[in-house]
Design a protein around this motif. Structure first.
Motif, mmCIF file in Angstrom:
data_model
loop_
_atom_site.group_PDB
_atom_site.id
_atom_site.type_symbol
_atom_site.label_atom_id
_atom_site.label_comp_id
_atom_site.label_asym_id
_atom_site.label_seq_id
_atom_site.Cartn_x
_atom_site.Cartn_y
_atom_site.Cartn_z
ATOM 1 N N ILE A 179 0.844 -1.196 0.000
ATOM 2 C CA ILE A 179 0.000 0.000 0.000
ATOM 3 C C ILE A 179 0.883 1.251 0.000
ATOM 4 O O ILE A 179 0.627 2.213 -0.725
ATOM 5 N N GLU A 180 1.946 1.218 0.807
ATOM 6 C CA GLU A 180 2.860 2.356 0.874
ATOM 7 C C GLU A 180 3.569 2.569 -0.464
ATOM 8 O O GLU A 180 3.807 3.713 -0.885
ATOM 9 N N LYS A 189 2.364 1.897 -3.469
ATOM 10 C CA LYS A 189 1.405 2.536 -4.379
ATOM 11 C C LYS A 189 1.280 4.024 -4.049
ATOM 12 O O LYS A 189 1.280 4.880 -4.940
ATOM 13 N N LYS A 190 1.170 4.328 -2.772
ATOM 14 C CA LYS A 190 1.052 5.726 -2.340
ATOM 15 C C LYS A 190 2.273 6.527 -2.764
ATOM 16 O O LYS A 190 2.162 7.662 -3.238
ATOM 17 N N ASN A 191 3.440 5.937 -2.605
ATOM 18 C CA ASN A 191 4.680 6.614 -2.958
ATOM 19 C C ASN A 191 4.714 6.959 -4.443
ATOM 20 O O ASN A 191 5.110 8.062 -4.838
ATOM 21 N N ILE A 201 2.150 7.364 -6.509
ATOM 22 C CA ILE A 201 1.164 8.400 -6.810
ATOM 23 C C ILE A 201 1.600 9.750 -6.255
ATOM 24 O O ILE A 201 1.405 10.791 -6.891
ATOM 25 N N ASP A 202 2.222 9.739 -5.092
ATOM 26 C CA ASP A 202 2.761 10.990 -4.541
ATOM 27 C C ASP A 202 3.788 11.613 -5.485
ATOM 28 O O ASP A 202 3.953 12.838 -5.530
ATOM 29 N N PHE A 253 -6.586 -0.803 -1.731
ATOM 30 C CA PHE A 253 -6.074 0.179 -2.685
ATOM 31 C C PHE A 253 -7.127 1.206 -3.116
ATOM 32 O O PHE A 253 -6.844 2.055 -3.970
ATOM 33 N N PRO A 298 -8.214 3.951 -1.764
ATOM 34 C CA PRO A 298 -7.871 5.378 -1.682
ATOM 35 C C PRO A 298 -7.112 5.922 -2.896
ATOM 36 O O PRO A 298 -7.027 7.133 -3.082
ATOM 37 N N PHE A 299 -6.556 5.024 -3.704
ATOM 38 C CA PHE A 299 -5.744 5.470 -4.837
ATOM 39 C C PHE A 299 -6.465 5.344 -6.180
ATOM 40 O O PHE A 299 -5.911 5.705 -7.219
ATOM 41 N N TYR A 309 -6.901 8.206 -8.877
ATOM 42 C CA TYR A 309 -5.779 8.684 -9.677
ATOM 43 C C TYR A 309 -5.932 8.318 -11.151
ATOM 44 O O TYR A 309 -5.648 9.126 -12.044
#
Length: 412
Positions: A84-85, A87-89, A91-92, A127, A129-130, A133
Motif C-alpha cells: 500500500i505504501e 502505491k502511495k509513494n 502516486i505521490d 487500494f 484510496p488510490f 488517480y
C-alpha cells in the motif's frame, strides 16, 4: 516470428502514445514475467523519452494460482502494508502507469470462486484510496497486451503452438495499428481524431436515453446522466499530457443514470472475470439494478461479480462500438476484454468514470452520486453488440433519432 523492429514500434507506441510518459516523470510498469522481453523494451523507450524513474512490478499467473491453491484465504486477504505504501509513494510522485497484459483465458477455472472473491475484495478495499488517480485521469495510464502461447492456444485451439502464437500476434498488431511499413504514432493521431468526431456528434445530440434491441433478445433502455459527456480514444491528464488508456480502442462511451436502466440484455461474447470465463448470460434490470441473471457457464462467478459490493449491480458505463470495426471484422474472439470490448457495444457493471460527467473530475464522489453516478470498487465490461443491433436515442427535448442500424452508426 515478430521482428525486433516491430516490437520496438509497439514498445514506443505503448510508452509515448499509450502512457505518454513526460520528461522527468516516473513510469510504473506492471508486467507478467513472460513478457519481460517487452517490458525491458518499454523501460528503454521510457528512458529515451526522458522518464525520470521507471519501476517494474512483476507478476506470474502460475505462481498466483499456486498461492490460491495452497495458502489460506486469511493469508491471501492480508495485504502487506508495504504494498500500500509503495502505491502511495508512486502516486505521490505523480507517476504514470503502463499495464502489460497477457492473462490466459480461464486459467483460474478450477479455483474456488468464493475464495477469489474474498481476496479480490480485500485488495480492492486496500487500494481504494488510490483509485481516483486513474479513474479521474489525474495521471496517465494505459493497457496493452502481449500474446503468449497459452493465450494463443485458447484463441486458436486447432493450430499448433507456433502457428497459434503467430496468428495471435498478427491479430494484436493489426488491432493496435502497427505494420512493418507504417508509423503507428501517426496512425493513432488519425484514429483518435475519428473517435473524437464521433464523440462530438453524440455530445451535440444530447440524448436522454438509448434503447437497444437485437435478435438475441436484448431489449434494454439506458437513461443517461443529465450532463453526460461522451469520451473515447485519447484522454487528457491533469498535467496536460494526452494519453490512450486502452490500446486498442474503438469505443465512444458515457455515463448511464444509475437508476434509469430497465429491460433485459443478452451478452454476445464470453466474459473473462477472475480468471474464469462466463458464457451465454443475460441480465435483467429494473430501476437501474440487476434484478435477475443467468449464465450457462460460471453462474457462481457471474453472481460474485454482481454481488461484489453495493454498486456492482448497477451500470457505470455504456459504450458504442460499430459492428464493422476492425477487431469485430477480424472474426477473432480474443477471450480478453481489452480486445473483445472493442469489437462490440458493451456495458460495464460497477463504477462510473468522472470524465463522463460535466465537471466530474472536480467533484467529490458524494457529489457525483447525488447526480446519479454509480460508485463501486470494480468496473467490469461485458459485450452485447451484434450485427443486427438497433439503437434509438431519445433527446432531452423528446426527439427520437436512429443512432445504430444493423450494428453500425447511421448518424455520420
Amino acid at each position: 516470428m515478430v521482428s525486433q523492429d516491430i516490437l520496438r514500434k509497439y514498445a514506443r507506441l505503448a510508452v509515448c502514445v499509450g502512457a505518454n510518459v513526460q520528461k522527468g516523470q516516473m513510469l510504473v510498469i506492471s508486467s507478467s514475467v513472460e513478457c519481460a522481453y517487452f517490458a525491458r523494451m518499454c523501460v528503454e523507450e521510457a528512458y529515451k523519452a526522458g522518464a525520470g524513474e521507471v519501476l517494474v512490478l512483476w507478476d506470474d499467473e502460475k505462481i498466483t494460482k499456486m498461492a490460491l491453491q495452497n495458502e489460506s484465504t486469511e493469508t491471501l486477504a492480508n495485504i502487506a502494508p508495504w504494498r500500500i505504501e509503495q502505491k502511495k509513494n508512486c502516486i505521490d510522485k505523480k507517476c504514470c502507469f503502463l499495464y502489460i497484459e497477457s492473462a490466459t483465458p480461464g486459467f483460474m477455472a478450477d479455483i474456488d470462486g468464493q475464495k477469489m472473491q474474498i481476496v479480490r475484495i480485500a485488495k480492492e478495499t486496500a487500494f481504494e484510496p488510490f483509485e481516483y488517480y486513474t479513474l479521474a485521469n489525474v495521471g496517465q495510464w494505459s493497457i496493452v497486451a502481449i500474446p503468449t502461447v497459452d493465450w494463443a492456444k485458447k484463441v486458436f485451439p486447432k493450430l499448433g503452438e507456433e502457428e497459434a502464437l503467430e496468428s495471435l500476434w498478427d491479430a494484436v498488431l493489426k488491432s493496435v495499428r502497427i505494420s512493418a511499413e507504417n508509423d503507428p504514432v501517426e496512425e493513432w493521431k488519425r484514429h483518435n481524431q475519428n473517435l473524437l468526431r464521433h464523440n462530438q456528434i453524440l455530445n451535440d445530440l444530447r440524448f436522454q436515453s438509448l434503447h437497444f434491441t437485437n435478435g438475441a433478445g436484448t431489449d434494454l433502455t439506458v437513461e443517461l446522466i443529465k450532463d453526460h459527456i461522451w469520451a473515447g480514444g485519447c484522454s487528457q491528464a491533469k498535467n496536460g499530457a494526452v494519453f490512450n488508456p486502452n490500446m486498442p480502442t474503438e469505443e465512444s462511451f458515457t455515463m448511464p443514470y444509475k437508476f434509469g436502466v430497465r429491460g433485459r440484455v443478452y451478452a454476445t461474447k464470453p466474459l473473462s472475470y477472475q480468471g474464469k470465463m462466463i458464457e451465454d448470460f443475460y441480465l435483467d434490470f429494473k430501476d437501474g439494478k440487476v434484478t435477475d441473471f443467468h449464465a450457462k457457464k460460471e453462474q457462481e462467478t457471474l453472481k460474485n461479480l454482481i454481488e461484489f459490493d453495493e454498486g456492482s449491480c448497477y451500470l457505470g458505463e455504456v459504450a458504442l462500438v460499430p459492428y464493422n470495426s476492425p477487431i469485430s471484422q477480424s472474426g477473432i474472439l480474443f477471450l480478453n476484454t481489452l480486445f473483445d470490448e472493442n469489437a462490440s457495444c458493451h456495458l460495464a457493471l460497477g463504477t462510473s468514470y468522472p470524465d463522463n460527467l460535466k465537471n466530474g473530475t472536480e467533484m467529490k464522489r458524494e457529489e457525483m452520486e447525488k447526480l446519479g453516478s454509480n460508485y463501486s470498487k470494480i468496473h467490469c465490461d461485458f459485450m452485447f453488440g451484434s450485427a443486427d443491433m438497433s439503437i434509438v436515442g431519445t433527446t432531452f427535448d423528446g426527439r427520437k433519432i436512429q443512432v445504430f442500424k444493423d450494428g453500425d452508426f447511421v448518424i455520420d
